[in-house]
Design an enzyme around this catalytic site. Structure first.
Site, mmCIF file in Angstrom:
data_model
loop_
_atom_site.group_PDB
_atom_site.id
_atom_site.type_symbol
_atom_site.label_atom_id
_atom_site.label_comp_id
_atom_site.label_asym_id
_atom_site.label_seq_id
_atom_site.Cartn_x
_atom_site.Cartn_y
_atom_site.Cartn_z
ATOM 1 N N TRP A 12 0.856 -1.183 0.000
ATOM 2 C CA TRP A 12 0.000 0.000 0.000
ATOM 3 C C TRP A 12 0.894 1.236 0.000
ATOM 4 O O TRP A 12 1.801 1.354 0.827
ATOM 5 C CB TRP A 12 -0.879 -0.041 1.245
ATOM 6 C CG TRP A 12 -1.810 1.110 1.424
ATOM 7 C CD1 TRP A 12 -2.651 1.639 0.499
ATOM 8 C CD2 TRP A 12 -2.003 1.874 2.631
ATOM 9 N NE1 TRP A 12 -3.367 2.686 1.056
ATOM 10 C CE2 TRP A 12 -2.987 2.853 2.362
ATOM 11 C CE3 TRP A 12 -1.451 1.818 3.910
ATOM 12 C CZ2 TRP A 12 -3.425 3.768 3.312
ATOM 13 C CZ3 TRP A 12 -1.878 2.721 4.865
ATOM 14 C CH2 TRP A 12 -2.853 3.675 4.564
ATOM 15 N N ASP A 54 0.539 -4.974 9.906
ATOM 16 C CA ASP A 54 -0.581 -4.072 9.614
ATOM 17 C C ASP A 54 -1.762 -4.905 9.141
ATOM 18 O O ASP A 54 -1.729 -5.462 8.041
ATOM 19 C CB ASP A 54 -0.168 -3.053 8.545
ATOM 20 C CG ASP A 54 -1.260 -2.036 8.271
ATOM 21 O OD1 ASP A 54 -2.116 -1.815 9.152
ATOM 22 O OD2 ASP A 54 -1.272 -1.454 7.169
ATOM 23 N N LYS A 87 -12.949 -1.234 7.558
ATOM 24 C CA LYS A 87 -13.590 -2.132 6.602
ATOM 25 C C LYS A 87 -14.546 -3.094 7.289
ATOM 26 O O LYS A 87 -15.697 -3.221 6.894
ATOM 27 C CB LYS A 87 -12.530 -2.935 5.830
ATOM 28 C CG LYS A 87 -11.938 -2.208 4.635
ATOM 29 C CD LYS A 87 -10.927 -1.175 5.043
ATOM 30 C CE LYS A 87 -10.266 -0.515 3.837
ATOM 31 N NZ LYS A 87 -9.304 0.524 4.241
#
Length: 397
Positions: free
Chosen positions: A130, A211, A246
């Site tokens: 990311w 993460d 999410k």
């Protein structure tokens, strides 16, 4: 006065979404931004969240500041979810946890902490990762490098190269790891591979920073945390940033957490104090509303069970879209193996499309995805999946 300030071209994914918004074509499909959409193409509000927010609205509590470290119930919920109900490390008081402004805020606080107390350390992220991982750690002062990860030839992991690279790193170097649902590829390590890799991390005395933003979207709540719990079981000191954006569909509430598993309870107290100080000098204290929602959902047995069920419904819908995509493409482009769509996990898929093919999808079919071929599978639904699959088939011919 500001003529020397460099131009910021904007985030490429957010810029892509601006372009999508301006596209007048009715058939357009948004597969760029990392957001879960339901079958009707809308951001869902989970039923468990509706229940809690109705109760919060009824109570109308005062809006005081939260502590620097965040809400106690929120922090314990993070620990339970990440490390398990019966975690020895948690029971021994060896885990320092703070509420953070989303997963990004957790990464920022953790990066600042590590750079202050281990200033010689370098940070290494997967190739690819990311994009904000790199920006956050560079912004904290780190020199950031990349370790081998994705293999476009096999649409898998360059695991042998990855292990060899880790063996070249120095003590206290930071390795940023994705415990599940790797962003952007959707390609994860197996449990056996995690065991091998973590053994190297331990032997080389590296600092693993895990993460996890999609817990529950891979296999299940427990399995998705395997790498984290295995690292703790092996006695590693580990940083974990997590997000409820999410899996609770609370994107704008900025609900994240940072946990640091320490060798002793005494060290955990020292770490927690410095994490609080880091928070104080950045934003003073975290946001309250989302924290109360998370606290209520996670610490109520009935609501928690309802939440897990709702997450698995989201997970299963994504899996169904992966299967449909594979089936249509296999029929349209015979002789090519599309099984990687169902082997990858989570919201994202590396499609294998070239930047030129992605550009064609956008210009000819109004299908938007990131230039590197990363697709947010959660943007697919029963109304558009055939259209997208046929469009991909056309650019592959």
């Amino acid at each position: 006065m500001f003529q020397h300030v460099e131009f910021y071209p904007g985030d490429p994914i957010l810029g892509l979404m601006e372009k999508y918004a301006q596209d007048p074509r009715s058939e357009k499909v948004n597969l760029g931004v990392g957001v879960y959409y339901d079958e009707d193409g809308r951001l869902p509000v989970l039923e468990c969240v509706k229940t809690v927010e109705a109760a919060i609205a009824e109570e109308q509590r005062p809006r005081g500041y939260l502590p620097m470290e965040g809400l106690a119930g929120y922090r314990s919920a993070c620990q339970k979810l990440l490390f398990g109900d019966n975690s020895q490390a948690v029971a021994e008081g060896r885990v320092a946890t703070i509420e953070a402004l989303g997963g990004s805020g957790a990464l920022k606080v953790g990066a600042d902490f590590i750079h202050q107390w281990f200033p010689q350390a370098k940070c290494y992220v997967s190739n690819p990762t990311w994009g904000n991982h790199i920006s956050i750690f560079e912004g904290a002062g780190f020199e950031v490098g990349k370790y081998p990860y994705y293999d476009p030839a096999t649409i898998g992991v360059k695991f042998e190269e990855m292990k060899a690279f880790f063996n070249t790193l120095n003590e206290n170097d930071v390795v940023l790891l994705h415990p599940c649902c790797h962003n952007p590829t959707g390609v994860d390590l197996s449990c056996e591979q995690w065991d091998e890799l973590l053994a190297i991390v331990k032997a080389k005395k590296l600092i693993p920073f895990m993460d996890i933003a999609y817990q529950g979207f891979g296999d299940d709540m427990e399995s998705d945390a395997y790498a984290i719990r295995q690292a703790v079981a092996m006695g590693l000191t580990v940083f974990v940033s997590n997000s409820f954006s999410k899996n609770l569909s609370l994107y704008g509430e900025r609900v994240g957490g940072l946990s640091v598993v320490c060798p002793t309870a005494e060290e955990a107290k020292l770490v927690l104090g410095q994490l609080k100080f880091t928070v104080r000098r950045i934003y003073s204290s975290p946001a309250a509303h989302g924290a109360y929602v998370v606290d209520s959902v996670m610490n109520d047995g009935e609501l928690f069970a309802q939440w897990v069920g709702e997450v698995y419904e989201m997970r299963d819908r994504i899996r169904a879209m992966r299967q449909k995509l594979q089936d249509v493409l296999s029929a349209k482009v015979p002789g090519r193996d599309f099984s990687y769509f169902t082997k990858q996990r989570g919201m994202f898929s590396f499609t294998g499309l070239t930047p030129e093919q992605v550009a064609r999808l956008q210009s000819e079919f109004a299908v938007y995805m990131v230039d590197n071929g990363r697709m947010c599978v959660a943007g697919l639904n029963s109304k558009n999946v055939d259209y997208v699959a046929n469009a991909i088939a056309e650019v592959l011919k």
